[in-house]
Design a protein around this motif. Sequence first.
Motif: not given
Length: 270
Positions: A137-139, A145-146, A264-266
């Motif tokens: 999830p941190d990816a 940003a990319t 972001s995962s719901p």
Amino acid sequence: MRTVRRLETKDRPLRAGAFPPVRELAVAWALILAIAALAWVLTVDQARGTGVGPGTMGMGLPLFLLLWPAMMAAMMLPSVAPVAVTWARGIARRSSGAGRALRTAEFLAGYLIAWTGFGLLAYGGLVLTGALVDRDPDAGKWIGATAFALAGLYQLGPLKDICLRHCRSPLAQLMRYAAYRPRLRDLRVGLHHGAYCVGCCWALMVALIPLGVMNLAAMAGVAVLIFLEKLWYRGPQLARLAGAAFLVLALLAPFQHWLLPGLSSPMPPM
């Protein structure tokens, strides 16, 4: 010669005076507006059931390829309407109102085929980003940003400028299309113009990955930006301003997760 120079002006969008009176092309205008309105209705209905999240949100490729052209019709047809109507003006001398509507529909079909081809790439990108976010999830913050950085750099680059100049002043190119053979000419013209439009706007669609492909507010904002870039006399300056804004978002994305609803995962239901 004076007319040709006016048609080849690169720094101004199509002038209202370059089009015939609306009453002469009411059928073409009504067709475009009706398709765009219907596309928005379908898109809003699908967005309500899909929500905003990473990946394809459960959509398989067949469903995505049905929804994507509707999304593109909703977002893009308002900005392409002047070009379609100008093309209809060129064929009006040989076509009845119904004939103009049919040929305008063929032009729009070619245009949406070009965007559907890009939709295949978009689906692959959504599958990849969804898999990465599911694994880590941190990816999401780095993907966001990319994506913002890519959109910003492209907005400021030369290829954007070339394609935007075509989309803002296509009349000289439309004159060359008149030499095409009649068979499927309108489809080919729409496909060719759509390819330029993809070249102009694809990076804005990439920005929807972090914002949410089914995020209606983001879609509407991008649609307005595209409309102004193509038709407002300060469109090129606005495109560069948007590019700078995307670069700022790229810097903020790793630290401001609220900027990344599409990655972001719901939250699970309580």
